[in-house]
Design an enzyme around this catalytic site. Structure first.
Site, mmCIF file in Angstrom:
data_model
loop_
_atom_site.group_PDB
_atom_site.id
_atom_site.type_symbol
_atom_site.label_atom_id
_atom_site.label_comp_id
_atom_site.label_asym_id
_atom_site.label_seq_id
_atom_site.Cartn_x
_atom_site.Cartn_y
_atom_site.Cartn_z
ATOM 1 N N LYS A 16 0.840 -1.214 0.000
ATOM 2 C CA LYS A 16 0.000 0.000 0.000
ATOM 3 C C LYS A 16 0.865 1.251 0.000
ATOM 4 O O LYS A 16 0.573 2.221 -0.681
ATOM 5 C CB LYS A 16 -0.829 0.086 1.289
ATOM 6 C CG LYS A 16 -2.049 -0.751 1.318
ATOM 7 C CD LYS A 16 -2.932 -0.335 2.479
ATOM 8 C CE LYS A 16 -2.279 -0.318 3.831
ATOM 9 N NZ LYS A 16 -2.104 -1.597 4.477
ATOM 10 N N THR A 191 -11.705 -9.878 -2.512
ATOM 11 C CA THR A 191 -11.849 -8.439 -2.778
ATOM 12 C C THR A 191 -13.287 -7.987 -2.536
ATOM 13 O O THR A 191 -13.535 -6.964 -1.886
ATOM 14 C CB THR A 191 -11.428 -8.122 -4.221
ATOM 15 O OG1 THR A 191 -10.056 -8.465 -4.361
ATOM 16 C CG2 THR A 191 -11.635 -6.657 -4.558
ATOM 17 N N GLY A 354 22.924 -1.706 13.393
ATOM 18 C CA GLY A 354 22.340 -2.781 14.182
ATOM 19 C C GLY A 354 22.527 -2.571 15.669
ATOM 20 O O GLY A 354 23.300 -1.710 16.094
ATOM 21 N N CYS A 381 26.844 3.280 10.530
ATOM 22 C CA CYS A 381 26.541 3.335 11.965
ATOM 23 C C CYS A 381 27.266 2.202 12.703
ATOM 24 O O CYS A 381 28.460 2.282 12.906
ATOM 25 C CB CYS A 381 25.031 3.311 12.197
ATOM 26 S SG CYS A 381 24.588 4.054 13.771
ATOM 27 N N HIS A 507 23.470 7.571 9.127
ATOM 28 C CA HIS A 507 22.809 6.641 8.197
ATOM 29 C C HIS A 507 22.549 7.322 6.854
ATOM 30 O O HIS A 507 21.458 7.851 6.630
ATOM 31 C CB HIS A 507 21.465 6.190 8.774
ATOM 32 C CG HIS A 507 21.581 5.243 9.918
ATOM 33 N ND1 HIS A 507 21.697 3.880 9.754
ATOM 34 C CD2 HIS A 507 21.617 5.465 11.248
ATOM 35 C CE1 HIS A 507 21.786 3.302 10.935
ATOM 36 N NE2 HIS A 507 21.739 4.238 11.868
ATOM 37 N N GLU A 509 21.859 6.086 4.118
ATOM 38 C CA GLU A 509 20.838 5.395 3.309
ATOM 39 C C GLU A 509 19.482 6.091 3.352
ATOM 40 O O GLU A 509 18.663 5.901 2.455
ATOM 41 C CB GLU A 509 20.705 3.926 3.736
ATOM 42 C CG GLU A 509 20.094 3.663 5.109
ATOM 43 C CD GLU A 509 21.123 3.630 6.242
ATOM 44 O OE1 GLU A 509 22.201 4.234 6.099
ATOM 45 O OE2 GLU A 509 20.811 2.995 7.283
HETATM 46 N N1 GLN Z 1 24.128 -0.109 18.391
HETATM 47 C C1 GLN Z 1 24.899 1.009 17.977
HETATM 48 C C2 GLN Z 1 24.628 2.251 18.808
HETATM 49 O O1 GLN Z 1 23.622 2.342 19.464
HETATM 50 C C3 GLN Z 1 24.711 1.290 16.496
HETATM 51 C C4 GLN Z 1 23.332 1.732 16.170
HETATM 52 C C5 GLN Z 1 22.998 1.652 14.694
HETATM 53 O O2 GLN Z 1 23.706 1.007 13.930
HETATM 54 N N2 GLN Z 1 21.919 2.265 14.288
HETATM 55 O O3 GLN Z 1 25.407 3.166 18.804
#
Ligand code: GLN
Length: 537
Positions: A16, A191, A354, A381, A507, A509
């Site tokens: 959506k 539908t 992460g 990050c 980030h 991205e």
């Molecule tokens: N875990 C890491 C921090 O808190 C990296 C965070 C992330 O990659 N968004 O700094």
């Protein structure tokens, strides 16, 4: 002011958000100012506290709002600027209503879903319309028709349409037309039932967008038109795309969906000129070059966990007329014995963001492999923190170096919490979030790619590079090519003598678009191609 509401039926994951965003592209290219908004019926205040297993990626905005990944589609497909006003959850609605109640704003009244919750939802539509001064506001209602928690949102948009008046509101229902293999047929019953459910609430869709794996024939279109009470032309086919999600606007244009919307809303605007978009698709379908990119992450089997990362890599490919072959590497099973076999033959290695300890060792091995074999590396990050830990251990000889996130007792905390984060106890919305300035060093790869020295990028993290180790790193060829303007926070690192080893604490991205690929991804893909084919593009 015109309003479009996009609802979904039959099953979730129909795209959506993509449909709403693609319609936004078409309307923008007809010269209209478009704004997009997402309603999420869950009770979390924002998705920032949800695991990627539950929710996919958390998309971060300039103002630091942690939002649904559909907002990523909105930003990639249109030029609309989003803020925390653009994503509303039930959690936020109830939080506001309950705060109002405690402040005595409803004094004397019984506080109820109708009108208090529904009014609050409508207020959010009005607020965004007023703030953006757009011609058309597209609001996507998350979830599926029939969900209990979605009811207040549907009731709110029904009431809203009543007040806005005929010709000012268009309801679009995105539905699924499954193909039953045993019968060899597409089936319209789900539908029909989904639309019946909507009409029970008082919403009669103007347009049906039918997601399907096989084309709809005339008979099926007629049947859905009749049973769902929409004109024949308003039954739109949205078949699975062959190559790329960026084909969706062109597909909807072929089905004349934007014409239809403009007709309903009495918008007298020229047809959309999509030639630049067609050029993007050409590069995606028949690129001149090809490159293999390894993404080493923890949620590799999940489609949506690194959504913006995959998209930004694809955009980097568009910038270089280069098709991407993704190699998704599960960091949790990447051991010292597998590294060479798994990562050989890659043009570039990317370690995304992460949280938490799982997969950390595999990511460190991947960064080491990229550094030692001079394979282009892009760290995002956590990917920058990993590169720093790896360098500390294997180049500087700091045994046991780590981030205090993963080893609070490490003898060498090269990544650690700033004082500002030490006393934080609440989890929601308390990280370093949103757009922050960054100063790039002259002569660095980053400055060359950006073509600028002052940039702004979005953040979402708690931990930072520990300045106590800066001199030691620098002496060994690790450069801090981007910092906060006061020089206190490390934002970008590079490794001298390596063709492309770049990692950022932010980030990038989140700021990449198919028609404006992000400089770091553009540079990464160019370097990856040069590495893989032993010649520059
Ligand atoms: N875990 C890491 C921090 O808190 C990296 C965070 C992330 O990659 N968004 O700094």
């Amino acid at each position: 002011m015109k309003y479009i509401f996009v609802t979904g039926g039959v099953v979730s994951s129909l795209g959506k958000g993509l449909t709403a965003a693609a319609l936004g592209t078409l309307l923008e290219n007809r010269g209209l100012k478009v704004a997009l908004q997402k309603f999420d019926p869950y009770l979390n205040v924002d998705p920032g506290t949800m695991s990627p297993f539950q929710h996919g990626e958390v998309y971060v905005l300039d103002d630091g709002a942690e939002t649904d990944l559909d907002l990523g589609h909105y930003e990639r497909f249109t030029s609309t600027k989003l803020s925390r006003l653009n994503n509303l959850t039930s959690g936020q609605v109830y939080q506001t209503v309950l705060n109002n109640e405690r402040e005595g704003k409803y004094l004397g009244k019984t506080v109820q879903v109708i009108p208090h919750v529904t009014d609050e939802i409508q207020k959010r539509i009005h607020d965004l319309a007023a703030k953006t001064k757009c011609d058309v506001l597209i609001t996507e209602v998350g979830g599926t028709t029939g969900d209990i928690e979605g009811l207040p949102f549907l009731e709110a948009i029904r009431e809203f349409a009543l007040e806005a008046g005929v010709g000012n509101v268009c309801f679009i229902h995105v539905t699924y037309v499954p193909f039953i293999k045993a019968a060899g047929e597409l089936k319209t019953k789900p539908t029909q039932q989904s639309v019946a459910k909507l009409r029970e609430i008082g919403i009669a869709p103007h347009i049906l967008v039918c997601r399907c794996e096989h084309p709809l024939n005339k008979e099926l279109r007629k049947k859905m038109s009749l049973f769902c009470n929409v004109p024949f032309d308003a039954v739109i086919e949205e078949k699975d795309v062959d190559h790329s999600i960026y084909e969706v606007p062109l597909m909807l244009q072929r089905e004349r969906m934007d014409d239809l919307v403009c007709q309903y809303l009495h918008l007298n605007v020229p047809a959309a000129n999509m030639t630049h978009w067609q050029d993007i698709i050409r590069k995606l379908i028949a690129p001149q070059h090809r490159v293999r990119i390894g993404v080493v992450g923890k949620y590799i089997e999940l489609q949506d966990a690194y959504k913006s990362v995959y998209e930004a890599i694809i955009h980097g490919g568009i910038a270089n007329d280069c098709g991407i072959e993704f190699v998704r590497v599960d960091a949790e099973v990447l051991g010292a014995h597998e590294v060479a076999e798994t990562l050989k033959g890659l043009g570039g290695i990317l370690v995304p963001g992460g949280f938490g300890e799982r997969g950390i060792d595999g990511k460190i091995l991947a960064a080491k492999f990229a550094r030692e074999h001079k394979i282009p590396y892009l760290g995002l990050c956590l990917g920058m923190q990993i590169a720093s830990i790896e360098f500390a251990r294997n180049v500087l000889g700091l045994a046991g170096a780590h981030s205090t996130e993963f080893d609070p007792a490490t003898p060498h905390p090269v990544i650690a919490l700033l004082d500002a984060q030490r006393n934080v106890t609440q989890k929601g919305g308390t990280m370093r979030l949103g757009s922050q300035p960054c100063q790039l060093q002259m002569g660095s790869i980053a400055a060359q790619l950006y073509g600028a020295f002052l940039i702004h990028e979005r953040h979402r993290h708690r931990y930072e590079f520990n300045n106590a180790y800066r001199a030691q790193f620098e002496a060994a060829g690790f450069t801090f090519s981007g910092t906060s303007p006061d020089g206190q926070l490390v934002e970008v690192i590079e490794i001298k003598g390596h063709p492309f080893f770049v990692a950022s604490q932010f980030h990038p991205e989140f700021l990449s678009k198919p028609n404006a690929p992000h400089p770091l991804f553009r540079g990464f893909i160019a370097a990856a191609h040069a590495h893989m084919h032993k010649r520059p593009l």
